[in-house]
Design an enzyme around this catalytic site. Structure first.
Site, short mmCIF file in Angstrom:
data_model
loop_
_atom_site.label_atom_id
_atom_site.label_comp_id
_atom_site.label_asym_id
_atom_site.label_seq_id
_atom_site.Cartn_x
_atom_site.Cartn_y
_atom_site.Cartn_z
N GLU A 125 0.85 -1.20 0.00
CA GLU A 125 0.00 0.00 0.00
C GLU A 125 0.88 1.24 0.00
O GLU A 125 2.11 1.14 0.11
CB GLU A 125 -0.95 -0.01 1.21
CG GLU A 125 -1.97 -1.14 1.12
CD GLU A 125 -2.91 -1.22 2.31
OE1 GLU A 125 -3.03 -0.25 3.05
OE2 GLU A 125 -3.51 -2.29 2.50
N HIS A 248 -8.72 9.51 3.16
CA HIS A 248 -8.36 8.42 2.26
C HIS A 248 -8.60 8.90 0.83
O HIS A 248 -9.66 9.47 0.54
CB HIS A 248 -9.21 7.18 2.55
CG HIS A 248 -8.65 5.93 1.93
ND1 HIS A 248 -8.65 5.73 0.57
CD2 HIS A 248 -8.06 4.84 2.46
CE1 HIS A 248 -8.08 4.55 0.31
NE2 HIS A 248 -7.71 4.00 1.45
N ARG A 299 -0.34 8.77 1.73
CA ARG A 299 -1.74 9.17 1.57
C ARG A 299 -1.98 10.68 1.57
O ARG A 299 -2.84 11.17 0.85
CB ARG A 299 -2.54 8.58 2.71
CG ARG A 299 -3.55 7.64 2.22
CD ARG A 299 -4.20 6.97 3.35
NE ARG A 299 -4.12 5.55 3.11
CZ ARG A 299 -4.63 4.64 3.91
NH1 ARG A 299 -5.21 5.01 5.02
NH2 ARG A 299 -4.54 3.38 3.61
N HIS A 360 -10.97 9.66 6.91
CA HIS A 360 -10.76 8.22 7.08
C HIS A 360 -10.20 7.86 8.45
O HIS A 360 -10.65 6.91 9.07
CB HIS A 360 -9.80 7.77 5.98
CG HIS A 360 -9.50 6.31 5.95
ND1 HIS A 360 -10.48 5.36 5.79
CD2 HIS A 360 -8.33 5.61 6.03
CE1 HIS A 360 -9.94 4.14 5.77
NE2 HIS A 360 -8.64 4.27 5.94
N ARG A 395 -0.58 8.68 9.09
CA ARG A 395 -0.46 7.23 9.33
C ARG A 395 -0.05 6.48 8.07
O ARG A 395 -0.62 6.70 6.99
CB ARG A 395 -1.80 6.69 9.81
CG ARG A 395 -1.83 5.20 10.03
CD ARG A 395 -3.20 4.79 10.46
NE ARG A 395 -4.15 5.06 9.40
CZ ARG A 395 -4.69 4.13 8.63
NH1 ARG A 395 -4.39 2.86 8.82
NH2 ARG A 395 -5.56 4.46 7.70
C1 SIN Z 1 -7.19 0.64 2.57
O1 SIN Z 1 -7.45 -0.55 2.41
O2 SIN Z 1 -6.91 1.40 1.65
C2 SIN Z 1 -7.24 1.20 3.95
C3 SIN Z 1 -6.12 0.68 4.73
C4 SIN Z 1 -5.82 1.60 5.86
O3 SIN Z 1 -6.50 2.62 6.02
O4 SIN Z 1 -4.85 1.33 6.56
#
Ligand code: SIN
Length: 550
Positions: A125, A248, A299, A360, A395
């Site tokens: 991610e 998010h 993010r 988020h 985060r």
């Molecule tokens: C996501 O699956 O994009 C969210 C994961 C997260 O917020 O840590």
């Protein structure tokens, strides 16, 4: 409304998401009594919606140092390095303990990638330089919550009180007991009967989740009202870094399907963000203009980039393109997202997915050490309600489930060492039963509650969102001051209902976010203020702390 007799427990846990139930399980292992208080059904929580997974070093080619480094980079100079290292290093053992309880993470053989059933598939991610996200398909939170609900329900010494909404904490300052502020439990609204119950215990753990409902657009469920942070603030706890609200980047943009997350794990599998120049043009990639990691940048960078492209082009959304993967592969890896998109008329294998940013995750919260201990004796916090120093100003994806799994273990250990001393300090019964409700009468103006609720969420989105200015923050401050005054009057004049409790909490948290944003005179991580567009090196690791004058 009746004020009931006092109920006594050894431990109270407020909240039944992953952090709350993991804490209840850890504390319950001593055989002592634990009360879990949750305002709706046990599994009505934000953890259940987590898609991506748990960030954890599980691969021989990965290392604790690398995970720590990615966390610190995302955290933009605001992480507590010691807390980060402690939590990261405790990850693998905590994960193994959950696997022993029955959690099923996706293996490579589940995806047809390898024969060996024991090796886990690791996703990637934003902000992670390697694959390190354990996942259960794309419903990781639901799988973790399922196992913890079953585990806790099977423990005879853990009692779960559903539809029990905590109104306020019982603290020594409120009871006019001198010395350092101590927490003895909570005043709780039994939603079914309307009665207010006093529940006491030497230790109370707040694990009430996040604050998404403070904003008009959010990935969070209705229960995410910031109640834990609000009640801790009212009780006199130190609250830190509330300006760092994570948006998010990719929530499904659809007229009727609201708040549905399109996991960052899609970008980990190669999905790219695209934007139209105008209604008639083909969407094109844009993230190379903003960060070398492009669509997998941290993010805060991605959400701001999307916001800025949407404002520049006047388009109402951007798009995710994952059409390089076959339908078969997409159905196997992202079954939940695939089906939800189909419901919206989008086949991810052939169509672009329209997305927008939404609130988020709250990186601030009740200030704690890595053991979850707050500034009030006997009061602990875990999960999104807490600010342990792991997340800093932004985060790193999937670090929150890691924190929710690991920190409860430290909390249980810390409590074990202090339990006897805290038990000896409980207040006399007559003092604890001091709940007053003012002139409680039925309200015929409940419409004002929903009106205030809508108003807060809208101005928080408009003035205290991804892009902030001093003028916008001042406007928000003026409005929240008025609304809070109105709510306090309501609160003391009318019967206390769960809606009123939640509105009061939302308003408190909104003001904490506004005040913290006003205090930070720089742009760092998730706090972007156009009047201070630069990072001030002097403010690195300087927490924004708010503590109520009691
Ligand atoms: C996501 O699956 O994009 C969210 C994961 C997260 O917020 O840590």
């Amino acid at each position: 409304m009746k004020i009931n007799e006092i109920k006594y427990f050894d431990h109270i846990v407020i909240g039944s998401g992953l952090a709350g139930l993991t804490t209840a399980w850890r504390l319950g292992q001593t055989g002592r009594s634990v009360a879990v208080l949750t305002k709706r059904e046990i599994d009505n929580c934000n953890s259940r919606l987590a898609q991506g997974g748990v960030a954890c070093v599980m691969d021989a080619l990965d290392s604790f140092d690398e995970h720590v480094k990615d966390t610190l980079t995302a955290g933009a100079g605001m992480c507590d390095v010691g807390a980060v290292r402690t939590i990261v290093e405790a990850g693998p053992e905590a994960i193994r303990e959950l696997i022993d309880l029955g959690v099923k993470f996706t293996t490579r053989s589940d995806l047809g990638i390898a024969e060996d059933g024991a090796s886990y598939d690791l996703g990637r991610e934003g902000g992670h330089h390697t694959r390190r996200i354990l996942h259960a398909g794309d419903i990781t939170g639901a799988e973790l919550e399922r196992v913890m609900v079953e585990t806790v329900r099977a423990m005879p010494n853990v009692k779960v009180f559903e539809f029990h909404c905590v109104i306020d904490l019982v603290v020594s300052r409120r009871l006019a007991i001198g010395g350092p502020n101590r927490c003895f439990g909570a005043y709780v609204l039994n939603v079914a009967t309307g009665d207010i119950e006093t529940m006491l215990a030497p230790t109370t753990v707040i694990a009430c989740g996040g604050v998404g409902k403070v904003y008009l657009y959010t990935s969070n469920p209705d229960v995410a009202c910031g109640s834990g942070i609000a009640m801790a603030y009212r009780a006199g706890a130190r609250i830190s870094n509330m300006e760092f609200i994570q948006f998010h980047p990719t929530i499904l943009h659809h007229p009727t399907i609201r708040s549905f997350l399109i996991s960052e794990a899609l970008r980990g599998e190669g999905a790219v963000l695209k934007c139209r120049e105008n209604r008639d043009s083909e969407p094109v990639e844009f993230m190379h203009k903003y960060h070398p990691m492009k669509s997998l940048a941290p993010r805060d960078v991605v959400a701001r980039a999307i916001d800025s492209e949407m404002k520049r082009t006047g388009e109402e959304c951007v798009y995710l393109d994952i059409r390089h993967l076959s339908e078969e592969k997409l159905r196997l890896r992202f079954p939940n997202i695939f089906n939800k998109c189909l419901e919206a008329g989008i086949n991810m294998a052939h169509d672009l997915i329209p997305v927008v940013p939404a609130a988020h995750f709250c990186c601030g919260g009740i200030q704690t050490d890595v053991n979850g201990a707050s500034s009030i004796q006997g009061l602990y916090a875990a999960g999104e309600s807490a600010c342990t120093g792991l997340h800093g100003a932004n985060r790193l994806a999937s670090n929150s489930l890691l924190e929710a799994i690991v920190v409860p273990k430290f909390i249980a250990r810390d409590i074990e060492g202090k339990f006897d001393a805290l038990s000896r300090q409980m207040p006399p019964k007559e003092l604890a039963l001091n709940w007053t409700t003012g002139n409680a009468t039925d309200s015929d103006e409940l419409i004002l509650i929903s009106h205030n609720w809508d108003e807060i969420r809208r101005f928080m989105w408009d003035y205290v969102g991804i892009y902030r200015t001093n003028k916008r923050l001042e406007r928000a401050k003026n409005r929240i001051k008025l609304i809070r005054k109105e709510i306090e009057k309501y609160y003391w004049d009318f019967i206390v209902t769960a809606d009123l409790v939640e509105l009061r909490n939302i308003a408190t948290v909104a003001e904490l976010i506004i005040d913290s944003s006003l205090k930070r005179h720089e742009s760092r991580g998730l706090n972007y203020n156009a009047d201070y567009p630069y990072l001030d090196p002097e403010l690195e690791c300087v927490d924004t702390v708010i503590e109520r004058d009691l």
